[in-house]
Design a protein around this motif. Sequence first.
Motif, PDB file in Angstrom:
ATOM      1  N   LEU A 287      14.266  -0.452 -38.792  1.00  0.00           N
ATOM      2  CA  LEU A 287      14.633   0.773 -38.086  1.00  0.00           C
ATOM      3  C   LEU A 287      13.392   1.605 -37.770  1.00  0.00           C
ATOM      4  N   VAL A 288      12.551   1.842 -38.764  1.00  0.00           N
ATOM      5  CA  VAL A 288      11.342   2.630 -38.542  1.00  0.00           C
ATOM      6  C   VAL A 288      10.423   1.906 -37.544  1.00  0.00           C
ATOM      7  N   GLY A 289      10.376   0.584 -37.622  1.00  0.00           N
ATOM      8  CA  GLY A 289       9.592  -0.172 -36.655  1.00  0.00           C
ATOM      9  C   GLY A 289      10.047   0.081 -35.232  1.00  0.00           C
ATOM     10  N   ARG A 290      11.349   0.184 -35.021  1.00  0.00           N
ATOM     11  CA  ARG A 290      11.867   0.449 -33.671  1.00  0.00           C
ATOM     12  C   ARG A 290      11.433   1.839 -33.193  1.00  0.00           C
ATOM     13  N   TYR A 291      11.491   2.823 -34.088  1.00  0.00           N
ATOM     14  CA  TYR A 291      11.054   4.159 -33.678  1.00  0.00           C
ATOM     15  C   TYR A 291       9.561   4.159 -33.341  1.00  0.00           C
ATOM     16  N   ILE A 292       8.762   3.412 -34.089  1.00  0.00           N
ATOM     17  CA  ILE A 292       7.334   3.308 -33.773  1.00  0.00           C
ATOM     18  C   ILE A 292       7.149   2.711 -32.384  1.00  0.00           C
ATOM     19  N   LEU A 293       7.923   1.681 -32.067  1.00  0.00           N
ATOM     20  CA  LEU A 293       7.793   1.019 -30.769  1.00  0.00           C
ATOM     21  C   LEU A 293       8.197   1.938 -29.622  1.00  0.00           C
ATOM     22  N   HIS A 294       9.222   2.736 -29.832  1.00  0.00           N
ATOM     23  CA  HIS A 294       9.702   3.597 -28.748  1.00  0.00           C
ATOM     24  C   HIS A 294       9.029   4.969 -28.726  1.00  0.00           C
ATOM     25  N   HIS A 295       8.316   5.312 -29.796  1.00  0.00           N
ATOM     26  CA  HIS A 295       7.587   6.587 -29.842  1.00  0.00           C
ATOM     27  C   HIS A 295       6.194   6.344 -30.414  1.00  0.00           C
ATOM     28  N   PRO A 296       5.391   5.523 -29.738  1.00  0.00           N
ATOM     29  CA  PRO A 296       4.073   5.167 -30.293  1.00  0.00           C
ATOM     30  C   PRO A 296       3.127   6.354 -30.398  1.00  0.00           C
ATOM     31  N   GLN A 297       3.401   7.445 -29.659  1.00  0.00           N
ATOM     32  CA  GLN A 297       2.539   8.616 -29.705  1.00  0.00           C
ATOM     33  C   GLN A 297       2.730   9.423 -30.987  1.00  0.00           C
ATOM     34  N   VAL A 298       3.731   9.081 -31.787  1.00  0.00           N
ATOM     35  CA  VAL A 298       4.008   9.770 -33.047  1.00  0.00           C
ATOM     36  C   VAL A 298       3.439   8.939 -34.199  1.00  0.00           C
ATOM     37  N   SER A 299       2.782   9.595 -35.139  1.00  0.00           N
ATOM     38  CA  SER A 299       2.286   8.915 -36.339  1.00  0.00           C
ATOM     39  C   SER A 299       3.420   8.779 -37.350  1.00  0.00           C
ATOM     40  N   PHE A 300       3.576   7.583 -37.901  1.00  0.00           N
ATOM     41  CA  PHE A 300       4.625   7.312 -38.880  1.00  0.00           C
ATOM     42  C   PHE A 300       4.000   6.780 -40.168  1.00  0.00           C
ATOM     43  N   LYS A 301       4.588   7.166 -41.272  1.00  0.00           N
ATOM     44  CA  LYS A 301       4.210   6.625 -42.572  1.00  0.00           C
ATOM     45  C   LYS A 301       5.496   6.336 -43.338  1.00  0.00           C
ATOM     46  N   LEU A 302       5.617   5.126 -43.863  1.00  0.00           N
ATOM     47  CA  LEU A 302       6.801   4.732 -44.617  1.00  0.00           C
ATOM     48  C   LEU A 302       6.379   4.224 -45.982  1.00  0.00           C
ATOM     49  N   VAL A 303       6.938   4.846 -47.026  1.00  0.00           N
ATOM     50  CA  VAL A 303       6.644   4.468 -48.402  1.00  0.00           C
ATOM     51  C   VAL A 303       7.964   4.154 -49.099  1.00  0.00           C
ATOM     52  N   LEU A 304       8.056   2.972 -49.698  1.00  0.00           N
ATOM     53  CA  LEU A 304       9.267   2.542 -50.400  1.00  0.00           C
ATOM     54  C   LEU A 304       8.929   2.292 -51.865  1.00  0.00           C
ATOM     55  N   ASP A 305       9.563   3.045 -52.735  1.00  0.00           N
ATOM     56  CA  ASP A 305       9.292   2.937 -54.176  1.00  0.00           C
ATOM     57  C   ASP A 305       7.792   3.019 -54.468  1.00  0.00           C
ATOM     58  N   GLY A 306       7.128   3.944 -53.816  1.00  0.00           N
ATOM     59  CA  GLY A 306       5.708   4.161 -54.037  1.00  0.00           C
ATOM     60  C   GLY A 306       4.782   3.184 -53.349  1.00  0.00           C
ATOM     61  N   GLU A 307       5.326   2.239 -52.585  1.00  0.00           N
ATOM     62  CA  GLU A 307       4.508   1.216 -51.921  1.00  0.00           C
ATOM     63  C   GLU A 307       4.471   1.472 -50.421  1.00  0.00           C
ATOM     64  N   LEU A 308       3.268   1.546 -49.875  1.00  0.00           N
ATOM     65  CA  LEU A 308       3.104   1.804 -48.447  1.00  0.00           C
ATOM     66  C   LEU A 308       3.544   0.592 -47.629  1.00  0.00           C
ATOM     67  N   LYS A 309       4.464   0.809 -46.682  1.00  0.00           N
ATOM     68  CA  LYS A 309       4.956  -0.274 -45.824  1.00  0.00           C
ATOM     69  C   LYS A 309       4.465  -0.140 -44.386  1.00  0.00           C
ATOM     70  N   PHE A 310       4.449   1.077 -43.874  1.00  0.00           N
ATOM     71  CA  PHE A 310       3.959   1.338 -42.526  1.00  0.00           C
ATOM     72  C   PHE A 310       2.942   2.467 -42.575  1.00  0.00           C
ATOM     73  N   GLN A 311       1.881   2.336 -41.797  1.00  0.00           N
ATOM     74  CA  GLN A 311       0.936   3.426 -41.585  1.00  0.00           C
ATOM     75  C   GLN A 311       0.512   3.336 -40.130  1.00  0.00           C
ATOM     76  N   HIS A 312       1.282   3.991 -39.271  1.00  0.00           N
ATOM     77  CA  HIS A 312       1.016   3.925 -37.838  1.00  0.00           C
ATOM     78  C   HIS A 312       0.402   5.237 -37.382  1.00  0.00           C
ATOM     79  N   VAL A 313      -0.754   5.135 -36.749  1.00  0.00           N
ATOM     80  CA  VAL A 313      -1.430   6.300 -36.201  1.00  0.00           C
ATOM     81  C   VAL A 313      -1.093   6.413 -34.723  1.00  0.00           C
ATOM     82  N   SER A 314      -0.918   7.629 -34.257  1.00  0.00           N
ATOM     83  CA  SER A 314      -0.589   7.864 -32.851  1.00  0.00           C
ATOM     84  C   SER A 314      -1.478   7.030 -31.940  1.00  0.00           C
ATOM     85  N   SER A 315      -0.862   6.258 -31.054  1.00  0.00           N
ATOM     86  CA  SER A 315      -1.615   5.347 -30.188  1.00  0.00           C
ATOM     87  C   SER A 315      -0.754   4.971 -28.999  1.00  0.00           C
TER      88      SER A 315
END
Length: 560
Positions: A171-199
């Motif tokens: 789900l978060v991957g889809r939002y990154i794809l459709h809103h690449p200008q927004v920076s996203f960070k996803l952490v699950l149980d303390g583990e970093l899964k996504f770190q997308h910088v605005s691009s």
Amino acid sequence: MIQILPVDIQRLIAAGEVITRPLDVVRELIDNALDASATRIDIELSGGGLTAISVKDNGSGIPAEELAKAPLRHATSKIQNMQDVHAIRTLGFRGEALWSIAYAGYLQITTRPQHQLGGTELFAFQDRVRVAPTACPAGTRVTVMKLFEELPARLRIQMQPSSEYRDIIMLVGRYILHHPQVSFKLVLDGELKFQHVSSDLIHAVGTVFGPLSANRMMNVQTPMVQGVISRPELTRPRRDRMHLSVNGRPIQATNELENAIISGYGEFLPANQAPTCILNLTLPPETLDVNIHPTKTQVAFQNLSEVLEALKTAVRDSLLQHPLAQSAPLPKVVTEPLQDKNSLPDFRMIGVYRELYFLAESEGDLWVIDAHAAFERIWYEKLQVAFRKAEPLELPSPEMVQLGAEALGILLERAPMLMQWGFHLEPFGANLVRVRSIPQTLSKLPIQNAVQLVIDSAISGSDPERDVLARLACLPSLKAGQIRADHGQELINGLKSCQNPWVCPHGRPTTLRLPERDIAHAFGRRGVRDLPRGRDAEKAESQEPSDQHEAALSAKRAAP
């Protein structure tokens, strides 16, 4: 301004929205953050999302005097009157999300608009709401705790954390794809899964699907359709990477929309294959109905035929701007041996064409052998035997491998299956995997490539072992520009030893046959040699008498 919607508008847009799983909470909170013009969104979950969910953004925030209304049903700042209902421009609009969340768990909102001195904090559970001043940075943080603790029936039907996390990663991957200008960070149980910088979108594809996919994308830019599509060589047997959005809203693409995109590829796309694409449709809001499903992921179009044609044309025009291979008519494809024969016929090699194809004569016909496809088949059957017999190879020093977040989610779920193949993999945080052992069959390949092959095949959902071996067989096979005449006998001997020499592991033919009779007919020749021979004769003998009579009449009418 947050206000309670009038009753007539409530009746028009109400969906009875119910939070059924942590994924629903994440989706609604991301929508709210994007509607608040956030350029950075941080998402954290623990306990599969049942213990806590936190979504923090740097958006516009909620004024102190309006915050108490936020968790009330049908309270929203996104619709002010009936005209707004018929031209919805925001991702959220019903005013039901926070109300539903507050009935499913304990809701905490900390917020401050940029211009406001001091922040405000809200605690809500069901009908109980408490608001107090607090210190906080500009933006909003929404935290949901103890989800479904007071709803034991719903708590019992929740998925395992790994499965819930897999869907949230997608789900978060889809939002990154459709809103690449927004920076996203996803952490699950303390583990970093996504770190997308605005691009840009190409880099977003790299974040979600990996650099291999990103390097094979082409831009699409028309007034109605914007995004990227994959080159024809980057295809999949499923349509799970065909992503569409409408005015920035991720939607579930219907078969009609997907078929329009595939139709735009035309002959560039192999049969039963789908491309990777991330496309956004920009349409006037008044021509859409986004209020047809509780999740707001389905959209009704006023001018569907116009949208379908725009998608098809945009894809086709983008492809035509690039130097892509063109299709050509083929001779007859040979898929099975003659009756009572289980191997290739004996060939007399004539020559090599374009350092890729062998030209040969057999059974009175002209044969074209795709040397690369043939060597792939030979290697595939060799690897198939070795793959089933080989023991795992323990690596003296475990290797670290970087994977895309979506691929890592699939890997964690299917780790037991991968263990049977000889892979011993351990998650190591920040999208890293530690490789402790690999199948001996793969020991001569770079570790990262081998793991990526397995992950790509596991995601495809077809036959993982076959897909992996088919890709591996391509690596040592001679390719275009490497084929010489002295490779001919090696190829023939190898093909003759194959159980199925007629197709490569990817399903493409290894041989094409052009009957002498067809060549003669193309030149307008008729005569004593105008008789079916070899394979064509065997096919003719299997026809019913009536079919033979009709064929004879047709031949007589065609004769000069």
